[in-house]
Design a protein around this motif. Structure first.
Motif, PDB file in Angstrom:
ATOM      1  N   LEU A  63       0.851  -1.192   0.000  1.00  0.00           N
ATOM      2  CA  LEU A  63       0.000   0.000   0.000  1.00  0.00           C
ATOM      3  C   LEU A  63       0.883   1.238   0.000  1.00  0.00           C
ATOM      4  O   LEU A  63       1.752   1.381   0.856  1.00  0.00           O
ATOM      5  CB  LEU A  63      -0.914   0.006   1.232  1.00  0.00           C
ATOM      6  N   VAL A  64       0.664   2.118  -0.980  1.00  0.00           N
ATOM      7  CA  VAL A  64       1.449   3.353  -1.109  1.00  0.00           C
ATOM      8  C   VAL A  64       0.491   4.533  -0.997  1.00  0.00           C
ATOM      9  O   VAL A  64      -0.517   4.596  -1.718  1.00  0.00           O
ATOM     10  CB  VAL A  64       2.212   3.404  -2.446  1.00  0.00           C
ATOM     11  N   VAL A  65       0.799   5.479  -0.109  1.00  0.00           N
ATOM     12  CA  VAL A  65      -0.046   6.653   0.126  1.00  0.00           C
ATOM     13  C   VAL A  65       0.756   7.914  -0.203  1.00  0.00           C
ATOM     14  O   VAL A  65       1.903   8.064   0.236  1.00  0.00           O
ATOM     15  CB  VAL A  65      -0.541   6.705   1.584  1.00  0.00           C
ATOM     16  N   ALA A  66       0.151   8.804  -0.981  1.00  0.00           N
ATOM     17  CA  ALA A  66       0.775  10.064  -1.376  1.00  0.00           C
ATOM     18  C   ALA A  66      -0.184  11.207  -1.070  1.00  0.00           C
ATOM     19  O   ALA A  66      -1.400  11.009  -1.000  1.00  0.00           O
ATOM     20  CB  ALA A  66       1.135  10.046  -2.859  1.00  0.00           C
ATOM     21  N   PRO A  67       0.318  12.433  -0.928  1.00  0.00           N
ATOM     22  CA  PRO A  67      -0.562  13.548  -0.524  1.00  0.00           C
ATOM     23  C   PRO A  67      -1.410  14.144  -1.638  1.00  0.00           C
ATOM     24  O   PRO A  67      -2.365  14.851  -1.352  1.00  0.00           O
ATOM     25  CB  PRO A  67       0.428  14.578   0.028  1.00  0.00           C
ATOM     26  N   ASN A  68      -1.085  13.901  -2.914  1.00  0.00           N
ATOM     27  CA  ASN A  68      -1.844  14.547  -3.991  1.00  0.00           C
ATOM     28  C   ASN A  68      -1.852  13.662  -5.227  1.00  0.00           C
ATOM     29  O   ASN A  68      -1.108  12.680  -5.330  1.00  0.00           O
ATOM     30  CB  ASN A  68      -1.265  15.932  -4.310  1.00  0.00           C
ATOM     31  N   GLN A  69      -2.695  14.055  -6.177  1.00  0.00           N
ATOM     32  CA  GLN A  69      -2.872  13.269  -7.399  1.00  0.00           C
ATOM     33  C   GLN A  69      -1.618  13.279  -8.261  1.00  0.00           C
ATOM     34  O   GLN A  69      -1.317  12.296  -8.955  1.00  0.00           O
ATOM     35  CB  GLN A  69      -4.060  13.820  -8.186  1.00  0.00           C
ATOM     36  N   THR A  90      -4.487   8.250  -2.132  1.00  0.00           N
ATOM     37  CA  THR A  90      -4.306   9.435  -1.292  1.00  0.00           C
ATOM     38  C   THR A  90      -4.697   9.091   0.148  1.00  0.00           C
ATOM     39  O   THR A  90      -4.806   7.923   0.499  1.00  0.00           O
ATOM     40  CB  THR A  90      -5.145  10.597  -1.855  1.00  0.00           C
ATOM     41  N   ARG A  91      -4.933  10.115   0.985  1.00  0.00           N
ATOM     42  CA  ARG A  91      -5.036   9.906   2.423  1.00  0.00           C
ATOM     43  C   ARG A  91      -6.116   8.904   2.824  1.00  0.00           C
ATOM     44  O   ARG A  91      -5.937   8.150   3.789  1.00  0.00           O
ATOM     45  CB  ARG A  91      -5.296  11.235   3.138  1.00  0.00           C
ATOM     46  N   SER A  92      -7.254   8.841   2.094  1.00  0.00           N
ATOM     47  CA  SER A  92      -8.331   7.929   2.478  1.00  0.00           C
ATOM     48  C   SER A  92      -7.945   6.471   2.267  1.00  0.00           C
ATOM     49  O   SER A  92      -8.605   5.576   2.803  1.00  0.00           O
ATOM     50  CB  SER A  92      -9.591   8.249   1.677  1.00  0.00           C
ATOM     51  N   ALA A  93      -6.884   6.212   1.500  1.00  0.00           N
ATOM     52  CA  ALA A  93      -6.448   4.829   1.261  1.00  0.00           C
ATOM     53  C   ALA A  93      -5.595   4.282   2.396  1.00  0.00           C
ATOM     54  O   ALA A  93      -5.256   3.092   2.384  1.00  0.00           O
ATOM     55  CB  ALA A  93      -5.662   4.754  -0.048  1.00  0.00           C
ATOM     56  N   ALA A  94      -5.247   5.107   3.381  1.00  0.00           N
ATOM     57  CA  ALA A  94      -4.345   4.668   4.443  1.00  0.00           C
ATOM     58  C   ALA A  94      -4.940   3.561   5.304  1.00  0.00           C
ATOM     59  O   ALA A  94      -4.195   2.823   5.955  1.00  0.00           O
ATOM     60  CB  ALA A  94      -3.950   5.851   5.323  1.00  0.00           C
ATOM     61  N   LEU A  95      -6.261   3.429   5.322  1.00  0.00           N
ATOM     62  CA  LEU A  95      -6.905   2.425   6.169  1.00  0.00           C
ATOM     63  C   LEU A  95      -7.486   1.264   5.359  1.00  0.00           C
ATOM     64  O   LEU A  95      -8.258   0.473   5.906  1.00  0.00           O
ATOM     65  CB  LEU A  95      -8.022   3.076   6.993  1.00  0.00           C
ATOM     66  N   LEU A  96      -7.141   1.139   4.100  1.00  0.00           N
ATOM     67  CA  LEU A  96      -7.678   0.056   3.278  1.00  0.00           C
ATOM     68  C   LEU A  96      -7.317  -1.302   3.891  1.00  0.00           C
ATOM     69  O   LEU A  96      -6.164  -1.536   4.262  1.00  0.00           O
ATOM     70  CB  LEU A  96      -7.127   0.140   1.856  1.00  0.00           C
ATOM     71  N   ARG A 110       2.472  -6.525   3.425  1.00  0.00           N
ATOM     72  CA  ARG A 110       3.907  -6.697   3.651  1.00  0.00           C
ATOM     73  C   ARG A 110       4.646  -5.368   3.726  1.00  0.00           C
ATOM     74  O   ARG A 110       5.695  -5.272   4.339  1.00  0.00           O
ATOM     75  CB  ARG A 110       4.514  -7.540   2.534  1.00  0.00           C
ATOM     76  N   LEU A 111       4.099  -4.335   3.086  1.00  0.00           N
ATOM     77  CA  LEU A 111       4.779  -3.043   3.088  1.00  0.00           C
ATOM     78  C   LEU A 111       3.757  -1.935   2.920  1.00  0.00           C
ATOM     79  O   LEU A 111       2.856  -2.028   2.084  1.00  0.00           O
ATOM     80  CB  LEU A 111       5.815  -2.960   1.954  1.00  0.00           C
ATOM     81  N   MET A 112       3.907  -0.893   3.736  1.00  0.00           N
ATOM     82  CA  MET A 112       3.103   0.324   3.608  1.00  0.00           C
ATOM     83  C   MET A 112       4.069   1.495   3.471  1.00  0.00           C
ATOM     84  O   MET A 112       5.005   1.642   4.267  1.00  0.00           O
ATOM     85  CB  MET A 112       2.187   0.504   4.809  1.00  0.00           C
ATOM     86  N   GLU A 163       1.359  -1.186  12.354  1.00  0.00           N
ATOM     87  CA  GLU A 163       1.572  -1.824  13.658  1.00  0.00           C
ATOM     88  C   GLU A 163       0.515  -2.904  13.925  1.00  0.00           C
ATOM     89  O   GLU A 163       0.844  -4.000  14.389  1.00  0.00           O
ATOM     90  CB  GLU A 163       1.525  -0.751  14.748  1.00  0.00           C
ATOM     91  N   HIS A 164      -0.731  -2.620  13.613  1.00  0.00           N
ATOM     92  CA  HIS A 164      -1.809  -3.590  13.854  1.00  0.00           C
ATOM     93  C   HIS A 164      -1.679  -4.818  12.963  1.00  0.00           C
ATOM     94  O   HIS A 164      -1.990  -5.933  13.389  1.00  0.00           O
ATOM     95  CB  HIS A 164      -3.171  -2.925  13.622  1.00  0.00           C
ATOM     96  N   SER A 165      -1.235  -4.614  11.717  1.00  0.00           N
ATOM     97  CA  SER A 165      -1.182  -5.716  10.763  1.00  0.00           C
ATOM     98  C   SER A 165       0.158  -6.421  10.719  1.00  0.00           C
ATOM     99  O   SER A 165       0.290  -7.433  10.030  1.00  0.00           O
ATOM    100  CB  SER A 165      -1.526  -5.191   9.362  1.00  0.00           C
ATOM    101  N   GLY A 166       1.165  -5.900  11.428  1.00  0.00           N
ATOM    102  CA  GLY A 166       2.487  -6.511  11.385  1.00  0.00           C
ATOM    103  C   GLY A 166       3.200  -6.303  10.068  1.00  0.00           C
ATOM    104  O   GLY A 166       4.028  -7.132   9.653  1.00  0.00           O
ATOM    105  N   SER A 167       2.919  -5.201   9.399  1.00  0.00           N
ATOM    106  CA  SER A 167       3.497  -4.917   8.089  1.00  0.00           C
ATOM    107  C   SER A 167       4.738  -4.047   8.225  1.00  0.00           C
ATOM    108  O   SER A 167       4.966  -3.382   9.242  1.00  0.00           O
ATOM    109  CB  SER A 167       2.457  -4.211   7.217  1.00  0.00           C
ATOM    110  N   GLY A 168       5.555  -4.052   7.165  1.00  0.00           N
ATOM    111  CA  GLY A 168       6.680  -3.134   7.092  1.00  0.00           C
ATOM    112  C   GLY A 168       6.200  -1.725   6.793  1.00  0.00           C
ATOM    113  O   GLY A 168       5.081  -1.517   6.302  1.00  0.00           O
ATOM    114  N   LEU A 169       7.040  -0.740   7.083  1.00  0.00           N
ATOM    115  CA  LEU A 169       6.676   0.669   6.894  1.00  0.00           C
ATOM    116  C   LEU A 169       7.874   1.411   6.337  1.00  0.00           C
ATOM    117  O   LEU A 169       9.004   1.237   6.810  1.00  0.00           O
ATOM    118  CB  LEU A 169       6.235   1.301   8.218  1.00  0.00           C
ATOM    119  N   LEU A 170       7.628   2.230   5.319  1.00  0.00           N
ATOM    120  CA  LEU A 170       8.672   3.063   4.721  1.00  0.00           C
ATOM    121  C   LEU A 170       8.135   4.472   4.545  1.00  0.00           C
ATOM    122  O   LEU A 170       7.109   4.679   3.877  1.00  0.00           O
ATOM    123  CB  LEU A 170       9.119   2.493   3.372  1.00  0.00           C
TER     124      LEU A 170
END
Length: 687
Positions: free
Chosen positions: A200-206, A255-261, A267-269, A298-305
């Motif tokens: 999952l990749v989250v960015a601030p704008n289109q 974008t921001r609303s995808a952060a909780l999908l 494996r990576l956010m 943290e809840h899902s045990g995923s990596g974070l970058l």
């Protein structure tokens, strides 16, 4: 039935009704009325939508239960991990769970359900035309990611940990000239092809989303990249959400609303541009995507970058607490990538005198740098802090800021036309004949110059050179690698197709530094670094001109290119002043009556400190319930701050959440707008 009782959460958006209610399950709904589905229930005499959370054998309610009206859809759109995450966020942000769920779970569309999953439910590896085998894609993507992370300390070790399924969490600082979307795309593709998990990749704008999607398509079929942004329609959004639930979508960019999908086997956010204001939801409960994504990992045990050229004080606090590990470019890599950065007043008195010359917005060495770019046939970038022509005016005689007579908002000059009268930047009304409230003078002067006026000035100084404006509603994504001058506001700087800018000029830096905001210095440095990162290295003649005093602390952090030192200093200053992120602050906006009603029902955690109430800061939007068209409305609005140490943030959020429930139950009619109240945890602007 073994479990004839259904506990549901009605989507009402009211604090005191943010709890589960028991309903009876009719026998014909037993098979479909499962936890996570949408249902329709009768609540207080009307039909409302709700989520079925759990099934039970018996109810604590002594009376007879109402039956469920119907199951809207048998698809479980609210999985248990997402429900647990929503509960955590509601406690942390003093919010209503139905508000969070509305922003995450799209509205149902029967046609999307009838269409089914993409490609008749094919696996992610089989989506689209097969360009290569899975083994080849895994090998090539891993090699590309290894090459991209090789210039960073422990970069390859981080990649190995992700592929091995370990929850590695890092913050990556990129040097100037690096293509962050390309780097992120390589890492995301390597994780997707070499594991059975999702990314999952989250960015601030289109704009960033488009660049990330384009980078990912270099490593996989376009059908294997799922985009979740506001630009897609509701039907497509719901169908893509179903694809995520089924595990078919393994690479999602949004974008921001995808952060909780609710990703399957995450494996990576990844988060790009972590301190951008666009990552803060403007709707209650005003969740910051950075915090939401970190909690999700943290809840899902995923990596974070977390990747970018700048680091915020919040991320620095995570580094100090060993929650994330820093990845920095190797010293020799950073030296080779750095442009030549210089401010005014560094070496001799001539530049110091130029800094104080009247009307000298663009210094002479900035003009020289732009001329060199034109001679080398490369574009030059000029960053202007404000959009428009003249976004701020003042009295020509006494320099008092010009304000609107209707709403007391700032007056601006929208165009360069001589007959154009000043207008209000808040309410849009024309000022007509301006009269200074201090001296009675009728003439105005330009207190702040916007990017449109800067385009005019540079057009006269460089005749025949194309001038490109980017800002406001007209943002340019990319410019050609040829001689031109690009005038852009912060965040709207276009990239150069196939290259970098020859120079960048940072005009009017005092505007960003002079904002009455807790994060003014941090935000200013981020904007300057993001502009400087688009400039070629000094070995290729790249220059960055800071049109301000070089001895300013923030300017020195830019010249030394020290994002780590600036984040540490910012965090230390915040801790000394007891402000976020060292402390958690809740901003409570409303009227005197509504704030008093909230205070009557709260039980704050031990050590909580209240500040105020005071007048609502200028530029902060009025809370709902106060008439924004009323000239006296802003004067009646107040702000109360409550702060506690950061480790007690959840306790403060829970206390304010309970207090809002008590307030809505025992609502008092005192005051002109008793319902006007807004609670924001760790707001972007404190005051």
């Amino acid at each position: 039935m073994e479990q004839p009782v259904a506990r549901v959460l009605p989507l009402l958006g009211v604090p005191h009704l943010d709890r589960l209610f028991d309903y009876a399950v009719p026998e014909d709904m037993d098979a479909h009325a499962q936890p996570g589905v949408r249902v329709r229930v009768r609540f207080s005499g009307r039909l409302v939508d709700a989520f079925l959370i759990e099934r039970r054998r018996r109810s604590d309610h002594p009376g007879q239960l109402r039956p469920l009206e119907r199951v809207i859809s048998p698809i479980r759109v609210l999985p248990k991990p997402l429900w647990e995450l929503v509960n955590t966020l509601a406690d942390r942000y003093a919010g209503v769970r139905s508000d969070i769920l509305r922003s995450v779970v799209p509205s149902r569309h029967a046609s999307a359900e009838a269409s089914g999953l993409f490609a008749d439910g094919a696996a992610w590896e089989d989506l689209g035309a097969k360009l290569q085998s899975v083994e080849e894609a895994a090998t090539q993507s891993y090699a590309a990611a290894e090459t991209a992370l090789a210039p960073y300390t422990h970069g390859t070790a981080f990649l190995s940990a992700l592929v091995a399924g370990k929850p590695a969490r890092s913050c990556l600082l990129t040097p100037p000239g690096s293509d962050i979307p390309t780097l992120i795309a390589a890492v995301a593709a390597a994780v997707a092809w070499n594991t059975d998990g999702s990314v999952l990749v989250v960015a601030p704008n289109q704009r960033l989303v488009d660049r990330l999607v384009a980078g990912l398509k270099e490593h996989m079929n376009p059908a294997q990249v799922l985009e979740m942004t506001a630009s897609i329609g509701p039907n497509a959004r719901y169908r893509r959400y179903l694809s995520v639930l089924a595990g078919q979508a393994r690479v999602v960019v949004g974008t921001r609303s995808a952060a909780l999908l609710p990703m399957v086997k995450p494996r990576l956010m990844v988060l790009v541009g972590e301190s951008d204001d666009n990552l803060v939801d403007p709707r209650a409960p005003y969740i910051q995507a950075r915090e939401a994504l970190a909690l999700h990992a943290e809840h899902s045990g995923s990596g974070l970058l977390i990747a970018g050229v700048h680091r915020s004080a919040e991320v620095q606090q995570w580094v100090d607490r060993k929650l994330v590990y820093p990845l920095a470019p190797l010293p020799e890599v950073l030296r080779e990538a750095m442009p030549w950065i210089r401010g005014l007043g560094e070496t001799d008195g001539a530049t110091e005198r130029e800094l104080h010359a009247p009307g000298a917005r663009i210094p002479s060495m900035a003009f020289e740098a732009i001329r060199e770019c034109m001679e080398r046939n490369v574009p030059a970038l000029v960053q202007v802090p404000r959009r428009g022509y003249a976004p701020a005016l003042s009295c020509a005689k006494c320099r008092t800021p010009a304000r609107c007579r209707h709403c007391n908002g700032p007056l601006e000059l929208p165009t360069s036309a001589e007959a154009a009268p000043p207008r209000c930047r808040w309410c849009g009304q024309t000022a007509g004949l301006f009269t200074c409230s201090s001296c009675g003078n009728h003439s105005v002067r330009l207190a702040v110059v916007g990017h449109d006026r800067t385009v005019e000035e540079l057009g006269r100084a460089f005749p025949g050179i194309p001038i490109i404006a980017s800002g406001g509603k007209n943002v340019v994504d990319q410019v050609r690698l040829r001689k031109s001058i690009v005038v852009a506001t912060p965040g709207a700087e276009p990239t150069v197709d196939g290259g970098l800018y020859g120079s960048a000029v940072l005009v009017d830096p005092w505007i960003l530094l002079g904002r009455q905001d807790l994060r003014a210095a941090e935000t200013a440095l981020r904007h300057w670094m993001e502009a400087a990162a688009l400039v070629a290295p000094r070995t290729e003649g790249g220059k960055v001109i800071f049109a301000g005093a070089a001895n300013l602390p923030t300017a020195q952090q830019l010249i030394r290119w020290d994002p780590v030192g600036s984040a540490r200093a910012e965090l230390a200053h915040r801790a000394e002043a007891a402000f976020p992120p060292a402390y958690s602050v809740a901003a409570i906006d409303g009227t005197v009556a509504s704030i008093e009603n909230l205070e009557a029902g709260w039980e704050l955690p031990e050590g909580a400190e209240t500040l105020g109430p005071v007048e609502l800061p200028q530029g902060v939007r009025l809370p709902a319930g106060i008439d924004s068209h009323d000239p006296q409305a802003r004067q009646s609005a107040r702000r109360l701050l409550v702060r506690v140490p950061a480790e007690h943030q959840a306790e403060l959020g829970q206390a304010l959440r309970r207090a809002q429930s008590v307030r809505t139950i025992h609502r008092s009619g005192r005051g002109p707008q008793p319902d006007a109240l807004r609670v924001v945890m760790d707001p972007v602007r404190i005051g």
